[in-house]
Design a protein around this motif. Structure first.
Motif, PDB file in Angstrom:
ATOM      1  N   SER A   5       0.839  -1.191   0.000  1.00 22.87           N
ATOM      2  CA  SER A   5       0.000   0.000   0.000  1.00 22.87           C
ATOM      3  C   SER A   5       0.881   1.251   0.000  1.00 22.87           C
ATOM      4  O   SER A   5       1.946   1.279   0.589  1.00 22.87           O
ATOM      5  CB  SER A   5      -0.851  -0.032   1.271  1.00 22.87           C
ATOM      6  N   THR A   6       0.407   2.285  -0.679  1.00 21.30           N
ATOM      7  CA  THR A   6       1.164   3.538  -0.662  1.00 21.30           C
ATOM      8  C   THR A   6       0.719   4.396   0.527  1.00 21.30           C
ATOM      9  O   THR A   6       1.306   5.412   0.815  1.00 21.30           O
ATOM     10  CB  THR A   6       0.936   4.335  -1.962  1.00 21.30           C
ATOM     11  N   LEU A   7      -0.369   3.940   1.199  1.00 17.72           N
ATOM     12  CA  LEU A   7      -0.883   4.704   2.341  1.00 17.72           C
ATOM     13  C   LEU A   7      -0.055   4.473   3.591  1.00 17.72           C
ATOM     14  O   LEU A   7      -0.044   5.280   4.515  1.00 17.72           O
ATOM     15  CB  LEU A   7      -2.341   4.308   2.622  1.00 17.72           C
ATOM     16  N   PHE A   8       0.637   3.316   3.645  1.00 17.50           N
ATOM     17  CA  PHE A   8       1.454   2.960   4.816  1.00 17.50           C
ATOM     18  C   PHE A   8       2.788   2.395   4.333  1.00 17.50           C
ATOM     19  O   PHE A   8       2.919   2.026   3.166  1.00 17.50           O
ATOM     20  CB  PHE A   8       0.723   1.908   5.672  1.00 17.50           C
ATOM     21  N   LEU A   9       3.754   2.304   5.249  1.00 19.18           N
ATOM     22  CA  LEU A   9       5.042   1.703   4.883  1.00 19.18           C
ATOM     23  C   LEU A   9       4.850   0.213   4.631  1.00 19.18           C
ATOM     24  O   LEU A   9       3.972  -0.412   5.240  1.00 19.18           O
ATOM     25  CB  LEU A   9       6.063   1.901   6.008  1.00 19.18           C
ATOM     26  N   ASP A  10       5.680  -0.335   3.769  1.00 19.15           N
ATOM     27  CA  ASP A  10       5.609  -1.760   3.445  1.00 19.15           C
ATOM     28  C   ASP A  10       5.951  -2.583   4.696  1.00 19.15           C
ATOM     29  O   ASP A  10       7.074  -2.495   5.212  1.00 19.15           O
ATOM     30  CB  ASP A  10       6.611  -2.050   2.320  1.00 19.15           C
ATOM     31  N   PRO A  11       4.996  -3.379   5.218  1.00 17.33           N
ATOM     32  CA  PRO A  11       5.260  -4.127   6.461  1.00 17.33           C
ATOM     33  C   PRO A  11       6.320  -5.220   6.310  1.00 17.33           C
ATOM     34  O   PRO A  11       6.832  -5.737   7.305  1.00 17.33           O
ATOM     35  CB  PRO A  11       3.894  -4.734   6.803  1.00 17.33           C
ATOM     36  N   CYS A  23      12.330  -8.204   8.163  1.00 15.38           N
ATOM     37  CA  CYS A  23      11.598  -8.177   9.437  1.00 15.38           C
ATOM     38  C   CYS A  23      11.177  -9.590   9.851  1.00 15.38           C
ATOM     39  O   CYS A  23      10.778  -9.811  10.996  1.00 15.38           O
ATOM     40  CB  CYS A  23      10.345  -7.307   9.323  1.00 15.38           C
ATOM     41  N   THR A  24      11.285 -10.531   8.902  1.00 19.48           N
ATOM     42  CA  THR A  24      10.875 -11.904   9.197  1.00 19.48           C
ATOM     43  C   THR A  24      11.716 -12.445  10.352  1.00 19.48           C
ATOM     44  O   THR A  24      12.943 -12.327  10.343  1.00 19.48           O
ATOM     45  CB  THR A  24      11.064 -12.803   7.935  1.00 19.48           C
ATOM     46  N   ASP A  25      11.019 -13.037  11.322  1.00 24.48           N
ATOM     47  CA  ASP A  25      11.664 -13.625  12.503  1.00 24.48           C
ATOM     48  C   ASP A  25      12.348 -12.604  13.416  1.00 24.48           C
ATOM     49  O   ASP A  25      13.127 -12.987  14.295  1.00 24.48           O
ATOM     50  CB  ASP A  25      12.690 -14.712  12.115  1.00 24.48           C
ATOM     51  N   CYS A  26      12.107 -11.323  13.223  1.00 22.08           N
ATOM     52  CA  CYS A  26      12.708 -10.331  14.131  1.00 22.08           C
ATOM     53  C   CYS A  26      12.044 -10.467  15.505  1.00 22.08           C
ATOM     54  O   CYS A  26      10.815 -10.418  15.602  1.00 22.08           O
ATOM     55  CB  CYS A  26      12.507  -8.920  13.582  1.00 22.08           C
ATOM     56  N   HIS A  35       5.676  -0.934  12.057  1.00 18.86           N
ATOM     57  CA  HIS A  35       4.873  -0.642  10.866  1.00 18.86           C
ATOM     58  C   HIS A  35       3.415  -0.452  11.287  1.00 18.86           C
ATOM     59  O   HIS A  35       2.991  -0.989  12.308  1.00 18.86           O
ATOM     60  CB  HIS A  35       4.970  -1.789   9.858  1.00 18.86           C
ATOM     61  N   PHE A  36       2.694   0.288  10.494  1.00 19.09           N
ATOM     62  CA  PHE A  36       1.295   0.577  10.819  1.00 19.09           C
ATOM     63  C   PHE A  36       0.435   0.283   9.594  1.00 19.09           C
ATOM     64  O   PHE A  36       0.903   0.328   8.470  1.00 19.09           O
ATOM     65  CB  PHE A  36       1.144   2.054  11.196  1.00 19.09           C
TER      66      PHE A  36
END
Ligand code: SF4
Ligand code: SF4
Length: 209
Positions: A5-11, A23-26, A35-36
Motif C-alpha cells: 500500500s502507498t498509504l502505509f510503509l511496506d510491512p 523483518c521476518t523472525d525479528c 509498521h502501521f
C-alpha cells in the motif's frame, strides 16, 4: 502478488534506519510497532475521537464560534508543534521518501522538521505537556462554566479510557522511546537498539524513561 500500500510503509520491509535485512523472525516484531496499517489507524481514531467530539459539543452549546480557536489549537499542535517536539525523535519520522507521517496517531502530519534521534529536551517536554493541557483544558472550561454535567462526566470517562487504552495497548509498543508516555520494556528497547545503531548511538549515556 499483493502490491504494498502507498498509504502505509511496506510491512515486509525494515525501517530505513534498521540494520536488519528483513523483518521476518525479528524478535522485536511482536513487541514493538515498527509498521502501521489501516486497522491500527482505525483503532486509534475509535478511541481518540470520542472525547474530542464531546469536548466540541460542550463548546458549541456555549458558543459555536469559540470552536474555531480550539480547532486551530488542535491542528497547530498535532500538525506542527507536537511533530517538532516529540515525533521528530521517532524512528518512523526518519523514513525518507515520505513527506507526511504514516503511523497510527499523527497520520498525515507534514514532516517539516529534521529527524533528531535521542531524548526530548526539557524545553520540548514543557511544550509537549503544555499543548496537551491546553487542548484538554479548553473544552473542560466550557463544560464546567456551562454546567454541562452529563457531558462533563462522559468527557472525563472517555478521556480516561483513551489514557488507559493508550497506556496499556499503544505506549507499551511505541518505537518512540523519547516520548514521556513511552512504556516499552528495557529488554525490548535493547533488542531494538541492536538493530538500529543510529537510534542506539543517540541514546548512548542517556537515561531511558
Ligand atoms: S526492528 Fe527492524 S527488523 Fe525488527 S520489526 Fe522493526 S524494522 Fe523490522
Ligand atoms: S511518535 Fe507516534 S505519532 Fe509520532 S511519528 Fe512516532 S508513531 Fe507517529
Amino acid at each position: 502478488m499483493r502490491r504494498p500500500s502507498t498509504l502505509f510503509l511496506d510491512p515486509q520491509k525494515p525501517l530505513s534506519i534498521c540494520a536488519a535485512s528483513t523483518c521476518t523472525d525479528c524478535p522485536v516484531q511482536d513487541r514493538l510497532q515498527c509498521h502501521f496499517g489501516g486497522k491500527d489507524l482505525s483503532r486509534f481514531f475509535l478511541i481518540a475521537f470520542p472525547p474530542f467530539i464531546l469536548g466540541g459539543m460542550g463548546i458549541t452549546r456555549v458558543n459555536a464560534w469559540l470552536l474555531i480557536p480550539w480547532l486551530a489549537l488542535i491542528l497547530g499542535y498535532f500538525g506542527l508543534v507536537e511533530i517538532r517536539v516529540m515525533c521528530s525523535h521517532c524512528p518512523h519520522y526518519a523514513e525518507p521518501g515520505i513527506s507526511t507521517l504514516k503511523c497510527w496517531a499523527n497520520y498525515g502530519s507534514p514532516k517539516l522538521w529534521k529527524y533528531r534521534p535521542g531524548p526530548m529536551s526539557a524545553g520540548e517536554n514543557i511544550v509537549f505537556f503544555a499543548g496537551w493541557i491546553l487542548i484538554a483544558g479548553y473544552p473542560l472550561a466550557f463544560l464546567v462554566i456551562g454546567m454541562q454535567w452529563l457531558l462533563l462526566a462522559l468527557f472525563a470517562l472517555l478521556t480516561a479510557e483513551l489514557a488507559v487504552v493508550m497506556r496499556l495497548r499503544l505506549c507499551n509498543r511505541c518505537m518512540n522511546f523519547a516520548c514521556p508516555f513511552n512504556r516499552v520494556e528495557q529488554s525490548v528497547r535493547a533488542a531494538f537498539f541492536t538493530r538500529n545503531p543510529t537510534v542506539a548511538g543517540a541514546w548512548e549515556g542517556e537515561k531511558l524513561s
